[in-house]
Design a protein around this motif. Structure first.
Motif, PDB file in Angstrom:
ATOM      1  N   ILE A  20      36.756  40.569  34.401  1.00  0.00           N
ATOM      2  CA  ILE A  20      36.358  40.327  35.612  1.00  0.00           C
ATOM      3  C   ILE A  20      34.958  40.200  35.793  1.00  0.00           C
ATOM      4  N   ARG A  21      34.120  40.981  34.999  1.00  0.00           N
ATOM      5  CA  ARG A  21      32.805  41.069  34.896  1.00  0.00           C
ATOM      6  C   ARG A  21      32.271  39.840  34.140  1.00  0.00           C
ATOM      7  N   MET A  22      33.014  39.327  33.038  1.00  0.00           N
ATOM      8  CA  MET A  22      32.856  38.213  32.466  1.00  0.00           C
ATOM      9  C   MET A  22      32.730  36.890  33.405  1.00  0.00           C
ATOM     10  N   ALA A  23      33.926  36.906  34.220  1.00  0.00           N
ATOM     11  CA  ALA A  23      33.828  35.843  35.172  1.00  0.00           C
ATOM     12  C   ALA A  23      32.625  35.886  36.291  1.00  0.00           C
ATOM     13  N   LEU A  24      32.341  37.020  36.566  1.00  0.00           N
ATOM     14  CA  LEU A  24      31.150  37.048  37.809  1.00  0.00           C
ATOM     15  C   LEU A  24      29.948  36.702  36.915  1.00  0.00           C
ATOM     16  N   MET A  25      29.826  37.181  35.490  1.00  0.00           N
ATOM     17  CA  MET A  25      28.564  36.549  35.078  1.00  0.00           C
ATOM     18  C   MET A  25      28.324  35.129  34.687  1.00  0.00           C
ATOM     19  N   SER A  26      29.754  34.564  34.673  1.00  0.00           N
ATOM     20  CA  SER A  26      29.651  32.817  34.257  1.00  0.00           C
ATOM     21  C   SER A  26      29.768  32.305  35.825  1.00  0.00           C
ATOM     22  N   GLY A  27      29.889  32.958  36.840  1.00  0.00           N
ATOM     23  CA  GLY A  27      29.813  31.909  38.064  1.00  0.00           C
ATOM     24  C   GLY A  27      31.274  31.519  38.488  1.00  0.00           C
ATOM     25  N   GLN A  28      32.325  31.959  37.914  1.00  0.00           N
ATOM     26  CA  GLN A  28      33.699  31.920  38.285  1.00  0.00           C
ATOM     27  C   GLN A  28      34.120  31.984  39.671  1.00  0.00           C
ATOM     28  N   TYR A  29      33.357  33.230  40.132  1.00  0.00           N
ATOM     29  CA  TYR A  29      33.515  33.554  41.471  1.00  0.00           C
ATOM     30  C   TYR A  29      32.122  33.415  42.370  1.00  0.00           C
ATOM     31  N   PRO A  30      32.219  32.350  43.076  1.00  0.00           N
ATOM     32  CA  PRO A  30      31.082  31.983  44.049  1.00  0.00           C
ATOM     33  C   PRO A  30      30.682  33.316  44.771  1.00  0.00           C
ATOM     34  N   PRO A  31      29.324  33.514  45.427  1.00  0.00           N
ATOM     35  CA  PRO A  31      29.086  34.601  46.348  1.00  0.00           C
ATOM     36  C   PRO A  31      29.825  34.490  47.441  1.00  0.00           C
ATOM     37  N   GLY A  32      30.304  35.294  48.023  1.00  0.00           N
ATOM     38  CA  GLY A  32      31.302  35.285  49.202  1.00  0.00           C
ATOM     39  C   GLY A  32      32.854  35.134  49.057  1.00  0.00           C
ATOM     40  N   GLU A  33      33.192  34.689  47.923  1.00  0.00           N
ATOM     41  CA  GLU A  33      34.558  34.773  47.520  1.00  0.00           C
ATOM     42  C   GLU A  33      35.348  36.018  47.686  1.00  0.00           C
ATOM     43  N   ARG A  34      36.350  35.921  48.374  1.00  0.00           N
ATOM     44  CA  ARG A  34      37.298  37.053  48.438  1.00  0.00           C
ATOM     45  C   ARG A  34      38.207  37.139  47.381  1.00  0.00           C
ATOM     46  N   LEU A  35      38.219  38.294  46.432  1.00  0.00           N
ATOM     47  CA  LEU A  35      39.120  38.633  45.343  1.00  0.00           C
ATOM     48  C   LEU A  35      40.441  39.204  45.787  1.00  0.00           C
ATOM     49  N   ARG A  36      41.527  38.816  45.458  1.00  0.00           N
ATOM     50  CA  ARG A  36      42.893  39.464  45.811  1.00  0.00           C
ATOM     51  C   ARG A  36      43.531  39.961  44.493  1.00  0.00           C
ATOM     52  N   ILE A  37      43.648  41.248  44.570  1.00  0.00           N
ATOM     53  CA  ILE A  37      44.216  42.153  43.283  1.00  0.00           C
ATOM     54  C   ILE A  37      45.398  41.561  42.961  1.00  0.00           C
ATOM     55  N   GLY A  38      46.261  41.335  43.680  1.00  0.00           N
ATOM     56  CA  GLY A  38      47.703  40.815  43.125  1.00  0.00           C
ATOM     57  C   GLY A  38      47.340  39.323  42.333  1.00  0.00           C
ATOM     58  N   ALA A  39      46.665  38.727  43.002  1.00  0.00           N
ATOM     59  CA  ALA A  39      46.470  37.180  42.227  1.00  0.00           C
ATOM     60  C   ALA A  39      45.841  37.432  40.700  1.00  0.00           C
ATOM     61  N   ILE A  40      44.662  38.385  40.935  1.00  0.00           N
ATOM     62  CA  ILE A  40      44.222  38.716  39.652  1.00  0.00           C
ATOM     63  C   ILE A  40      45.159  39.152  38.222  1.00  0.00           C
ATOM     64  N   ALA A  41      46.111  40.063  39.039  1.00  0.00           N
ATOM     65  CA  ALA A  41      46.862  40.842  38.174  1.00  0.00           C
ATOM     66  C   ALA A  41      48.151  39.879  37.747  1.00  0.00           C
ATOM     67  N   GLU A  42      48.510  39.041  38.562  1.00  0.00           N
ATOM     68  CA  GLU A  42      49.139  38.055  38.078  1.00  0.00           C
ATOM     69  C   GLU A  42      48.564  37.102  37.021  1.00  0.00           C
ATOM     70  N   GLN A  43      47.272  36.700  37.290  1.00  0.00           N
ATOM     71  CA  GLN A  43      46.541  35.750  36.219  1.00  0.00           C
ATOM     72  C   GLN A  43      46.750  36.497  34.820  1.00  0.00           C
ATOM     73  N   PHE A  44      46.393  37.857  35.042  1.00  0.00           N
ATOM     74  CA  PHE A  44      46.027  38.547  33.658  1.00  0.00           C
ATOM     75  C   PHE A  44      47.490  39.017  32.939  1.00  0.00           C
ATOM     76  N   GLY A  45      48.529  39.003  33.807  1.00  0.00           N
ATOM     77  CA  GLY A  45      49.921  39.382  33.425  1.00  0.00           C
ATOM     78  C   GLY A  45      49.954  40.996  33.304  1.00  0.00           C
ATOM     79  N   VAL A  46      49.492  41.660  34.273  1.00  0.00           N
ATOM     80  CA  VAL A  46      49.359  43.078  34.117  1.00  0.00           C
ATOM     81  C   VAL A  46      49.733  43.464  35.590  1.00  0.00           C
ATOM     82  N   SER A  47      50.063  44.800  35.681  1.00  0.00           N
ATOM     83  CA  SER A  47      50.309  45.374  36.998  1.00  0.00           C
ATOM     84  C   SER A  47      49.170  45.581  37.939  1.00  0.00           C
ATOM     85  N   VAL A  48      49.035  45.692  38.899  1.00  0.00           N
ATOM     86  CA  VAL A  48      47.947  45.821  39.915  1.00  0.00           C
ATOM     87  C   VAL A  48      46.840  46.958  39.582  1.00  0.00           C
ATOM     88  N   THR A  49      47.533  48.119  39.075  1.00  0.00           N
ATOM     89  CA  THR A  49      46.891  49.491  38.958  1.00  0.00           C
ATOM     90  C   THR A  49      45.652  49.187  38.208  1.00  0.00           C
TER      91      THR A  49
END
Length: 232
Positions: A20-49
């Motif tokens: 996630i930090r690398m995605a922030l550094m590279s500008g994959q998430y623009p300022p103001g964008e809302r992040l959804r834990i469930g969607a990121i967990a699904e993208q990474f193939g891990v649980s939400v914890t």
């Protein structure tokens, strides 16, 4: 004895944090964008914890905003915040560049030059690729300074400012640059000569170009872009 083939939750949290930090550094998430834990967990193939733990860590470092348990977003940095980050980067990356000039091997300078040339080729053609090579140059130079504590703070500053820098690259018409006119080239020449003070001044001149990000924030364009990213 623990099974070396298994990844425990702490490791998953660290992996999620770094991604996630690398995605922030590279500008994959623009300022103001809302992040959804469930969607990121699904993208990474891990649980939400582990994703939740990673996000809480990034919130504590100022790289993400959290107004409620599920209201997590990329910060819209103000002018004062951007100036503070720019100053921190200038001081720290300058010190790392100065020390790198006394330590760096010729092969590492050659690698930096290749990265710089790739950056210039991508400039004005592919903002995402240019942003990647620019970041690669800065972090390779900082790593060559061999001061891990300073390097870690530089990473934190980039995680905070990366979205704004990338938005600048994609939202403004780029000025013309060439291999020899960009400040990276002056950094390379200083490294070849082993001139620490010159390397420090050159990378600080490069960081000073992010004044355009601050001017953009002052004009309100960054806020407007952030609202657009949120659908507002």
């Amino acid at each position: 004895m623990a099974d070396a083939g298994k990844i425990d939750r702490a490791n998953l949290s660290e992996i999620a944090y770094r991604r996630i930090r690398m995605a922030l550094m590279s500008g994959q998430y623009p300022p103001g964008e809302r992040l959804r834990i469930g969607a990121i967990a699904e993208q990474f193939g891990v649980s939400v914890t582990p994703v939740r733990e990673a996000i809480f860590r990034l919130v504590s470092e100022g790289a993400l905003d959290m107004r409620a348990a599920t209201a997590i977003s990329v910060p819209l940095l103000g002018v004062d915040q951007l100036r503070q980050i720019q100053l921190a980067r200038s001081l720290l990356e300058g010190a790392l560049a100065e020390r790198a000039a006394t330590l760096i091997a010729p092969a590492a300078i050659d690698a930096l030059e290749k990265t710089h040339r790739a950056f210039v080729r991508a400039w004005g053609r592919d903002p995402r690729e240019a942003s990647h090579h620019n970041r690669e140059f800065h972090f390779a130079l900082a790593a060559a300074g061999d001061m891990p504590l300073l390097y870690a703070v530089v990473e934190r500053m980039w995680a905070m400012m990366g979205p704004s820098i990338h938005m600048l690259h994609t939202g403004l018409k780029p000025r013309r640059v060439s291999v020899e006119t960009h400040p990276h080239w002056a950094v390379l020449k200083a490294l070849e000569c082993g001139d620490g003070p010159a390397a420090r001044l050159a990378i600080q001149a490069d960081i000073g170009l992010s004044d355009a990000v601050i001017e953009w924030a002052q004009s309100g364009q960054a806020v407007d872009q952030g609202r657009s990213a949120r659908g507002g």
